[in-house]
Design a protein around this motif. Sequence first.
Motif: not given
Length: 140
Positions: A53-67
């Motif tokens: 959603s547009s309210a999702d601001t947890d980019a660091i978590f998503h990046g770490l999980k993708a890595e």
Amino acid sequence: MFGRRRRVAPVIHTPVIQTPLPELSDERVYELLHGRIAQILGADGEWTLVPRSSADTDAIFHGLKAEEIAATLATILRVNTAELRGEVAAQPTSLPWSPAPITVWADAPSTPVDVASMDAASVSEASAALVSVARTSVAA
């Protein structure tokens, strides 16, 4: 002095025959990757997929999980390729070892001891027995 002749040594070219290394088949790669992704994101997996959603601001978590997922998949492919080629798998960085405790507690007497009612000789005898039990436990 002796009139050496300079000769150019002939260069002999030998064909290098390289045997191709065994590779994982496309079906095996798909099977390995699909199996692990199903464990992570599948129907009974550890995580669920939810549209962003547009309210999702947890980019660091998503990046770490993708890595983490990419590293897991790369490890799966590397290990299976090494097994296919007969190579030695990577050794663990540390051995699975848990140290034994340094101290060992002596068992408490089954009946409570009333020190106030004991005479001095009995008290010193009881404490000497506890010390000897403790020493034999530590020595073992």
